[in-house]
Design a protein around this motif. Structure first.
Motif: not given
Length: 390
Positions: A243-258, A384-390
């Protein structure tokens, strides 16, 4: 004490016996004669042998925890061990073991929506399910479910218990998978929650790639709004969410993609010389908006720039939103990730200044992730890392 006379190697064998839950494993090792002598000396009845050994072992672990950790006695996640020590072999006031089955029944009743469906799903009789809940309620001293003609719902007590019970089940699932991996097996079951855009743009490739690498790990996908996914993760109904970081309330979060947000308009709505859209140009325009639970990022953008828009349509999903824009109902702000998956006949413009949403993986408690869930999280990051590089 019995355990204090044993070596670390012997202790570890008993420890694995407890985790496997198979008494025959213990009977077949060289400790059986020592244990049999202990039983005879203390007049332990055979039917209580397993329970007594569990309690003795867990008492020993808890009393000597620091020393055992220092000498690398444990091989599994500490949080999982702690949860199992505290809950897996907890006894009721009547002296009967409260097993994980009681917690699994409790969880399935909530997920399936009724006692009958939970019984069918778990291949149990309805009376067995009712008895398990009655025993739990008797131990707690209050009801955990309210039953009426509309189905079942949790009481206030049940609502308080549910997140902890889900964590216990997650810990046990992770522990079983760890043991399978130690035996050279790779199995598991992972539940993932995501929004519509992620389901369209990423999940097909993620599932296909993951299944090729881990064919014995089963995936279950749940699609919902930001609020749905966040709530599922908090309650333990899913292992991970995207989900989006702004919607992630009270949870651990690891960013993937802007993910850049774009202004979407009907064809020819703006002058053809316009290449970017500023907040000023959006003021008092007709808008197609999604509900806040589905679109916290866009609503946050409108609020930050104090934009008052005329909302002509209140929509749930992106496909309906862009369809309304295409027919001339108004403007909208949508993520680039979705625009790439859609072929609607609309105009798109970057915002000035640029605006992004940050998508990522959310967890209720990363430390309690099963081995299978950890594998899926790693696969998603690599994808996601490989998808961004395409």
């Amino acid at each position: 004490m019995f355990f204090e006379t044993l070596s670390f190697a012997q202790l570890r064998k008993i420890y694995f016996y407890i985790l496997y839950g198979n008494l025959n494993v213990f009977r077949n090792i060289e400790l059986c004669s020592v244990w049999n002598n202990k039983k005879e000396a203390t007049s332990v009845a055979p039917k209580k042998e397993k329970r007594l050994l569990k309690h003795l072992m867990f008492d020993y672990i808890l009393n000597n925890y620091a020393c055992l950790v220092k000498f690398n006695f444990f091989t599994c996640n500490m949080n999982k061990i702690h949860l199992l020590c505290c809950y897996r072999y907890k006894t009721t006031r009547n002296g009967e073991e409260m097993t994980l089955l009681s917690y699994e029944i409790f969880s399935q009743i909530i997920e399936q929506g009724s006692f009958a469906k939970a019984a069918e799903f778990m291949h149990l009789t309805p009376s067995a399910v009712s008895h398990a809940v009655s025993s739990m309620e008797e131990e707690i001293g209050t009801a955990v479910f309210v039953r009426d003609k509309n189905g079942i719902k949790l009481t206030a007590t049940g609502e308080q218990l549910y997140p902890y019970i889900r964590k216990i089940l997650q810990a046990n699932n992770g522990l079983n998978q760890t043991l399978d991996n130690m035996r050279g097996l790779e199995t598991g079951f992972v539940k993932i929650g995501c929004t519509n855009t992620v389901c369209l743009a990423w999940m097909p490739d993620i599932i296909t790639g993951f299944n090729k690498i881990h064919p014995n790990i089963q995936l279950q996908i749940f699609q919902g709004s930001y609020t749905d996914v966040c709530e599922w993760a908090k309650r333990g109904s899913i292992d991970i969410g995207i989900i989006s970081e702004k919607a992630c309330e009270g949870l651990e979060f690891e960013a993937l993609y802007k993910d850049e947000l774009l202004c979407v308009s009907p064809k020819g709505f703006f002058d053809k010389n316009i290449t970017k859209i500023t907040p000023e140009e959006l003021k008092n325009q007709p808008f197609v908006v999604q509900q806040d639970s589905y679109n916290k990022d866009v609503n946050s953008y409108l609020y930050e720039h104090q934009l008052e828009v005329r909302a002509n349509c209140h929509i749930l999903d992106e496909q309906s939103t862009i369809a309304m824009v295409q027919c001339g109902a108004g403007l909208s702000i949508m993520p680039t990730l979705f625009i790439k998956t859609n072929t609607a006949n609309v105009d798109t413009y970057p915002l000035e200044p640029k605006e992004y949403r940050v998508l990522g993986i959310c967890y209720s408690d990363k430390a309690l992730l099963s081995t299978a869930a950890q594998a899926l999280s790693s696969h998603i990051r690599e994808y996601i890392d490989s998808w961004e590089q395409e």
